[in-house]
Design a protein around this motif. Sequence first.
Motif, PDB file in Angstrom:
ATOM      1  N   PRO A  37       0.816  -1.220   0.000  1.00 50.60           N
ATOM      2  CA  PRO A  37       0.000   0.000   0.000  1.00 50.60           C
ATOM      3  C   PRO A  37       0.847   1.266   0.000  1.00 50.60           C
ATOM      4  CG  PRO A  37      -0.932  -1.610   1.497  1.00 50.60           C
ATOM      5  CD  PRO A  37       0.380  -2.174   1.036  1.00 50.60           C
ATOM      6  N   THR A  38       0.344   2.286  -0.665  1.00 47.90           N
ATOM      7  CA  THR A  38       0.906   3.620  -0.875  1.00 47.90           C
ATOM      8  C   THR A  38       1.955   3.650  -1.979  1.00 47.90           C
ATOM      9  OG1 THR A  38       2.727   3.672   0.754  1.00 47.90           O
ATOM     10  CG2 THR A  38       0.497   4.188   1.566  1.00 47.90           C
ATOM     11  N   VAL A  67      -0.644   5.460 -14.125  1.00 41.52           N
ATOM     12  CA  VAL A  67       0.032   5.239 -12.845  1.00 41.52           C
ATOM     13  C   VAL A  67      -0.822   5.843 -11.730  1.00 41.52           C
ATOM     14  CG1 VAL A  67       2.097   5.688 -11.474  1.00 41.52           C
ATOM     15  CG2 VAL A  67       2.302   5.239 -13.926  1.00 41.52           C
ATOM     16  N   MET A  68      -1.062   5.061 -10.695  1.00 37.23           N
ATOM     17  CA  MET A  68      -1.875   5.507  -9.570  1.00 37.23           C
ATOM     18  C   MET A  68      -1.218   5.096  -8.254  1.00 37.23           C
ATOM     19  SD  MET A  68      -5.717   4.532 -10.903  1.00 37.23           S
ATOM     20  CE  MET A  68      -6.285   5.016 -12.545  1.00 37.23           C
ATOM     21  N   ARG A  69      -1.594   5.767  -7.205  1.00 37.73           N
ATOM     22  CA  ARG A  69      -1.108   5.446  -5.864  1.00 37.73           C
ATOM     23  C   ARG A  69      -2.066   4.429  -5.247  1.00 37.73           C
ATOM     24  NH1 ARG A  69      -1.519   7.331  -0.389  1.00 37.73           N
ATOM     25  NH2 ARG A  69       0.512   7.768   0.577  1.00 37.73           N
ATOM     26  N   TRP A  70      -1.526   3.332  -4.697  1.00 35.94           N
ATOM     27  CA  TRP A  70      -2.412   2.309  -4.129  1.00 35.94           C
ATOM     28  C   TRP A  70      -2.881   2.756  -2.745  1.00 35.94           C
ATOM     29  CZ3 TRP A  70      -0.965  -3.358  -2.475  1.00 35.94           C
ATOM     30  CH2 TRP A  70      -2.157  -4.054  -2.212  1.00 35.94           C
ATOM     31  N   GLY A  71      -4.181   2.928  -2.650  1.00 35.42           N
ATOM     32  CA  GLY A  71      -4.828   3.417  -1.445  1.00 35.42           C
ATOM     33  C   GLY A  71      -5.672   4.620  -1.820  1.00 35.42           C
ATOM     34  N   LEU A  72      -6.966   4.395  -2.071  1.00 37.32           N
ATOM     35  CA  LEU A  72      -7.818   5.435  -2.624  1.00 37.32           C
ATOM     36  C   LEU A  72      -8.021   6.593  -1.644  1.00 37.32           C
ATOM     37  CD1 LEU A  72     -10.820   4.979  -4.919  1.00 37.32           C
ATOM     38  CD2 LEU A  72     -11.104   6.444  -2.916  1.00 37.32           C
ATOM     39  N   ILE A  73      -7.807   7.806  -2.147  1.00 36.02           N
ATOM     40  CA  ILE A  73      -8.017   9.021  -1.365  1.00 36.02           C
ATOM     41  C   ILE A  73      -9.323   9.652  -1.841  1.00 36.02           C
ATOM     42  CG2 ILE A  73      -7.028  11.213  -0.616  1.00 36.02           C
ATOM     43  CD1 ILE A  73      -4.310  10.149  -1.707  1.00 36.02           C
ATOM     44  N   PRO A  74     -10.365   9.638  -1.032  1.00 38.31           N
ATOM     45  CA  PRO A  74     -11.640  10.232  -1.460  1.00 38.31           C
ATOM     46  C   PRO A  74     -11.486  11.725  -1.741  1.00 38.31           C
ATOM     47  CG  PRO A  74     -11.917   8.891   0.533  1.00 38.31           C
ATOM     48  CD  PRO A  74     -10.439   9.055   0.321  1.00 38.31           C
ATOM     49  N   VAL A  75     -12.299  12.243  -2.628  1.00 33.67           N
ATOM     50  CA  VAL A  75     -12.188  13.654  -3.006  1.00 33.67           C
ATOM     51  C   VAL A  75     -12.409  14.582  -1.819  1.00 33.67           C
ATOM     52  CG1 VAL A  75     -12.823  13.249  -5.398  1.00 33.67           C
ATOM     53  CG2 VAL A  75     -14.615  13.670  -3.716  1.00 33.67           C
ATOM     54  N   ALA A  77     -11.395  14.059   1.274  1.00 37.56           N
ATOM     55  CA  ALA A  77     -10.387  13.890   2.328  1.00 37.56           C
ATOM     56  C   ALA A  77      -9.621  15.186   2.580  1.00 37.56           C
ATOM     57  CB  ALA A  77      -9.426  12.768   1.957  1.00 37.56           C
ATOM     58  N   LYS A  78      -9.310  15.450   3.847  1.00 38.36           N
ATOM     59  CA  LYS A  78      -8.547  16.644   4.205  1.00 38.36           C
ATOM     60  C   LYS A  78      -7.056  16.451   3.938  1.00 38.36           C
ATOM     61  CE  LYS A  78     -11.832  18.261   7.697  1.00 38.36           C
ATOM     62  NZ  LYS A  78     -12.025  18.616   9.139  1.00 38.36           N
ATOM     63  N   ASP A  79      -6.599  15.199   4.037  1.00 39.01           N
ATOM     64  CA  ASP A  79      -5.202  14.909   3.708  1.00 39.01           C
ATOM     65  C   ASP A  79      -5.125  13.501   3.144  1.00 39.01           C
ATOM     66  OD1 ASP A  79      -4.312  12.907   5.915  1.00 39.01           O
ATOM     67  OD2 ASP A  79      -5.216  14.547   7.049  1.00 39.01           O
ATOM     68  N   MET A  80      -3.979  13.157   2.569  1.00 33.05           N
ATOM     69  CA  MET A  80      -3.861  11.904   1.837  1.00 33.05           C
ATOM     70  C   MET A  80      -3.602  10.688   2.727  1.00 33.05           C
ATOM     71  SD  MET A  80      -0.236  12.699  -0.061  1.00 33.05           S
ATOM     72  CE  MET A  80      -0.413  11.297  -1.165  1.00 33.05           C
ATOM     73  N   SER A  81      -3.417  10.885   4.013  1.00 32.30           N
ATOM     74  CA  SER A  81      -3.097   9.764   4.890  1.00 32.30           C
ATOM     75  C   SER A  81      -4.208   8.725   4.946  1.00 32.30           C
ATOM     76  CB  SER A  81      -2.785  10.262   6.305  1.00 32.30           C
ATOM     77  OG  SER A  81      -3.922  10.887   6.881  1.00 32.30           O
ATOM     78  N   ILE A  82      -5.438   9.145   4.668  1.00 32.03           N
ATOM     79  CA  ILE A  82      -6.564   8.204   4.706  1.00 32.03           C
ATOM     80  C   ILE A  82      -6.399   7.094   3.675  1.00 32.03           C
ATOM     81  CG2 ILE A  82      -7.993   9.482   3.065  1.00 32.03           C
ATOM     82  CD1 ILE A  82     -10.426   8.761   4.748  1.00 32.03           C
ATOM     83  N   GLY A  83      -5.621   7.363   2.624  1.00 30.32           N
ATOM     84  CA  GLY A  83      -5.458   6.377   1.569  1.00 30.32           C
ATOM     85  C   GLY A  83      -4.862   5.069   2.041  1.00 30.32           C
TER      86      GLY A  83
END
Length: 252
Positions: A37-38, A67-75, A77-83
Amino acid sequence: MCGRYAATKDPATLAAEFDALDATDDQAPATDYNVAPTKNVVAVVQRHPRDEDGEPDPSTTVRSLRVMRWGLIPVWAKDMSIGSRMINARSEKAATTSAFRTSVAKQRCLIPADGWYEWRRDGKVKQPFFMTRPDGHSIAMAGLWSVWRDPSQQDAPPVVSAAVLTTDAIGQLANIHDRMPLLMTPDQWAAWLDPDSAEVGELLGTPPPLDLVESLELRPVSTKVNNVRNNGPELLERDEEKADLTLFDNPR
């Protein structure tokens, strides 16, 4: 679930296998025997091409590798850590879950893999297995993707991220773990990737064909894969000390 997999094919090979254009722009991740992940991963999408003004052409679509980052970040989200907590989406609930429902309707993808790892617990011991196709073809895991923009940095480039859909394990896989990736067969790819169709409930609710699952090799591998810092072809090698492991003895 799916928390680790292997992806060793180069973009040209994947483009041919999935009948897609390579749009990774030389950003494709290197051969990875322990995708975690990530990390950045390659996904297959189908979109309407855009003109110089950014307007989509509704008359045609193009299938491409991105190319994508593994761990979806919802639109939202306040920051990307949720991914890091959104690497998987349950196929039964994704369409009604706030983090995934927009992606189910509009932003679906395929995530190619050589195979994925899963751990079977036997008492206090967790034995890793590598699930792969003996014929060498890629496994196509159904996925969802999203575009996130950092609300605190308006000029920062957007982050494109993805999650792997999972479903109840069936057949021999159920003896290792109760969940598995939602696998898509080639005859399902077009419908799943169609950006103009939001009606994919049947695909979400249909388990992979049992004959596909039963054809997979469930290969016991070394516990070296447990450490994400280990990354080499030896991770895919059959652990001969576990070669006689019978999945139906001492079930998890």
